[in-house]
Design an enzyme around this catalytic site. Structure first.
Site, PDB file in Angstrom:
ATOM      1  N   SER A 336     -94.121 -57.105  59.963  1.00 13.61           N
ATOM      2  CA  SER A 336     -94.909 -57.630  61.066  1.00 13.61           C
ATOM      3  C   SER A 336     -94.053 -58.427  62.052  1.00 13.61           C
ATOM      4  O   SER A 336     -93.219 -57.868  62.735  1.00 13.61           O
ATOM      5  CB  SER A 336     -96.059 -58.461  60.498  1.00 13.61           C
ATOM      6  OG  SER A 336     -97.116 -58.530  61.404  1.00 13.61           O
ATOM      7  N   ASP A 347     -82.958 -53.927  70.271  1.00 18.04           N
ATOM      8  CA  ASP A 347     -83.174 -53.098  71.450  1.00 18.04           C
ATOM      9  C   ASP A 347     -82.552 -53.701  72.706  1.00 18.04           C
ATOM     10  O   ASP A 347     -82.217 -52.981  73.646  1.00 18.04           O
ATOM     11  CB  ASP A 347     -84.669 -52.865  71.681  1.00 18.04           C
ATOM     12  CG  ASP A 347     -85.222 -51.769  70.792  1.00 18.04           C
ATOM     13  OD1 ASP A 347     -84.488 -51.322  69.880  1.00 18.04           O
ATOM     14  OD2 ASP A 347     -86.377 -51.355  70.993  1.00 18.04           O
ATOM     15  N   LYS A 361     -95.348 -52.688  59.247  1.00 15.09           N
ATOM     16  CA  LYS A 361     -96.665 -53.132  59.728  1.00 15.09           C
ATOM     17  C   LYS A 361     -96.563 -53.403  61.224  1.00 15.09           C
ATOM     18  O   LYS A 361     -96.129 -54.463  61.651  1.00 15.09           O
ATOM     19  CB  LYS A 361     -97.144 -54.389  59.019  1.00 15.09           C
ATOM     20  CG  LYS A 361     -98.575 -54.742  59.439  1.00 15.09           C
ATOM     21  CD  LYS A 361     -98.931 -56.153  59.137  1.00 15.09           C
ATOM     22  CE  LYS A 361    -100.341 -56.444  59.652  1.00 15.09           C
ATOM     23  NZ  LYS A 361    -100.365 -56.761  61.084  1.00 15.09           N
TER      24      LYS A 361
END
Length: 567
Positions: A336, A347, A361
């Site tokens: 999560s 990224d 998740k």
């Protein structure tokens, strides 16, 4: 994304006015529209056949609560079917059943088959669910997710708690407490693992590789979770452990990193961030930590079915480490909000991620408080990393794959037992955009992964400012990734500019839900609920309780699995 707007939008879809009609309709055979309350607006010649599905619907225009949703209709024919079953059970079941108990069971059933993280929480459960964000409760200290039969899968034991000391592991399935097999009814209230400090509990555990259940005795105590710890690994190289994301986690991270910089003479040469077995927590804390390490760029976005569920979090100028390299350490217990942080840093070419594939998740749970003190925790959106990739049922693939200490082979492609401890293996999970059915990650306990992370940290580093992102880079190759658009206004805990910040308090979701309450999550999590003003969002949702942090003053932050209760 504003909490109040989201709640109103969701509740509008429920069309409560139509439910008031059902009591008088339940015993009547398919009446004409005139006998069945307000008629539908129809053009001449379009009147439905008696008893048809069209006749059994109430147009949204006849329901003030759904006035903005002209396509919404309440299926009265299905409600009549429910009322028929309700009456049959109430009148003919072998023992009397209270109306409220029947209705509560029906509401739970309404959410049961949606996904593992959408649940109905009665007042006691909702209160216990809230405690995870504050970091103090009485229990054994483990993040769990309820399974359909009432058993609980351990997302992760919390560092330094009785559960961790007793040897409870991520992936264990708790099937009994004090010799009694768990059932779905054990989800009610705080759950069987909570209890007074000084008492003990005998837990029956199913563990991969064991032929019979294990019996483990665990002492309860007041769990005060220290979510951030740090130390120097070598001169100039620091280590910070994030065990979960709570209200104060981002502020504590900033403080501890500043202290480590002072120990290093004012500047760090590199930082290892350890997210192993971190089940998530408040999304806002994860976003604020990412903002601490990014000068600009997108951090995470959410996309849902209704526009109000769409949100984007971007970084504001300022890098706490002044560009020093970062390595993020993850494993299958990272869920999560942990996955959001790892994905954001990678990224944006701000960090390399090493370890094993994370839990996966990638869904947002919104907690909607009800007037009677109960709450509905509903999955409302998916998370996407800055490059546009979905976390859901896939997780974060590391740039460098590690195997557990003592594993037969360090080759990530070597045959091994497939772990069942992933979002993709949860029954009824939300389908992921990049779900591929491949083997999940592994738990990576011990000091060995920390040493591997330090070695990776010392390798040649491409400064983040020179990085350019490529969409969908290879999972195991550390390629430069495109920087997201420079940054927007400071991120509030609810993802809105400062002027529209909500007053009330993961999602987790993570993540997961805080470990011992019993509500499902990764998430958020301890998926956490807001405190005062409805609606608030749990541990891995963009609307979490206000948290002091450098990004903005200070909800479910999620799932743990974002959506998981703390016990």
């Amino acid at each position: 994304m504003r909490a109040n707007s989201l709640a109103l939008a969701l509740f509008a879809l429920l069309a409560p006015a139509a439910f008031a009609q059902t009591a008088q309709d339940q015993t009547q055979p398919a009446p004409s529209p005139q006998a069945d309350g307000p008629p539908q607006v129809q053009s001449p010649g379009d009147a439905p056949m008696a008893g048809s599905d069209e006749e059994a619907d109430v147009a949204a225009s006849d329901d003030p609560a759904a006035i903005d949703h002209a396509s919404s209709r309440v299926p009265l024919q299905e409600i009549r079917r429910y009322v028929g079953v309700f009456n049959a059970v109430r009148e003919a079941y072998v023992e009397p059943v209270e109306d409220r108990k029947l209705m509560t069971s029906a509401i739970r059933g309404l959410l049961l088959d949606l996904d593992p993280h959408s649940v109905y929480m009665e007042k006691d459960t909702a209160t216990a669910f809230d405690e995870g964000t504050e970091g103090a409760y009485d229990g054994i200290g483990v993040e769990v997710m309820y399974l359909g039969d009432g058993s609980m899968r351990v997302i992760a034991p919390i560092d330094g708690t009785p559960a961790a000391k007793a040897g409870i592991r991520a992936g264990d399935v708790i099937i009994s407490v004090d010799g009694r097999t768990l059932t779905p009814s054990d989800r009610e209230g705080p759950g069987p693992l909570r209890g007074a400090p000084g008492t003990s509990v005998m837990i029956g555990v199913l563990r991969d590789g064991e032929t019979a259940p294990l019996e483990i005795r665990v002492d309860r105590e007041t769990i005060r979770v220290v979510s951030v710890r740090g130390r120097m690994l070598e001169p100039g190289y620091a280590y910070v452990r994030l065990s979960q994301f709570q209200v104060d986690t981002a502020a504590d991270f900033s403080r501890i990193v500043s202290e480590l910089k002072q120990q290093a003479g004012g500047k760090l040469r590199g930082l290892v961030i350890d997210l192993r077995s971190n089940p998530g927590g408040l999304l806002t804390s994860a976003v604020q930590i990412a903002d601490d390490l990014l000068d600009e760029g997108k951090i995470v976005s959410t996309r849902g079915r209704i526009p109000i569920s769409d949100a984007e979090f971007s970084a504001s100028p300022g890098d706490l480490l002044d560009g020093a390299p970062v390595v993020v350490l993850v494993d299958v217990g990272s869920a999560s909000a942990s996955e959001v942080l790892a994905g954001a840093l990678r990224d944006n070419n701000r960090a390399r991620v090493i370890g094993s594939r994370t839990f996966g998740k990638g869904s947002v749970q919104t907690v909607l408080p009800l007037d009677n003190g109960d709450s509905v925790k509903l999955t409302t959106a998916r998370y996407y990393t800055p490059s546009g990739r979905s976390i859901q049922a896939r997780g974060i693939d590391p740039d460098v794959t590690l195997r557990p200490d003592g594993a037969a082979s360090a080759d990530p492609d070597a045959p091994r037992a497939a772990t069942m401890y992933t979002e993709a293996n949860l029954p009824g999970h939300l389908q992921g955009d990049e779900e591929d059915g491949s083997t999940g990650g592994e738990a990576l306990p011990g000091e060995g992964p920390i040493s591997a992370a330090l070695a990776e940290l010392k390798k040649p580093w491409v400064p983040a400012a020179q990085g350019r992102v490529q969409d969908a880079p290879p999972a195991t190759t550390p390629t430069p990734r495109a920087t997201a658009r420079p940054g927007a206004s400071p991120v509030q805990s609810n993802g809105t500019p400062p002027a529209s910040a909500p007053t009330g308090p993961e999602d987790a979701s993570s993540g997961a839900t805080p470990g011992e309450s019993g509500a499902t999550a990764p998430a958020s999590s301890p998926d956490e609920r807001g405190q005062a003003s409805p609606p608030s969002i749990p541990a891995d949702d963009p609307q979490a309780p206000a948290a002091p942090a450098p990004v903005a003053p200070a909800p479910e932050a999620a799932p743990t699995p974002s959506a998981t209760p703390s016990r």
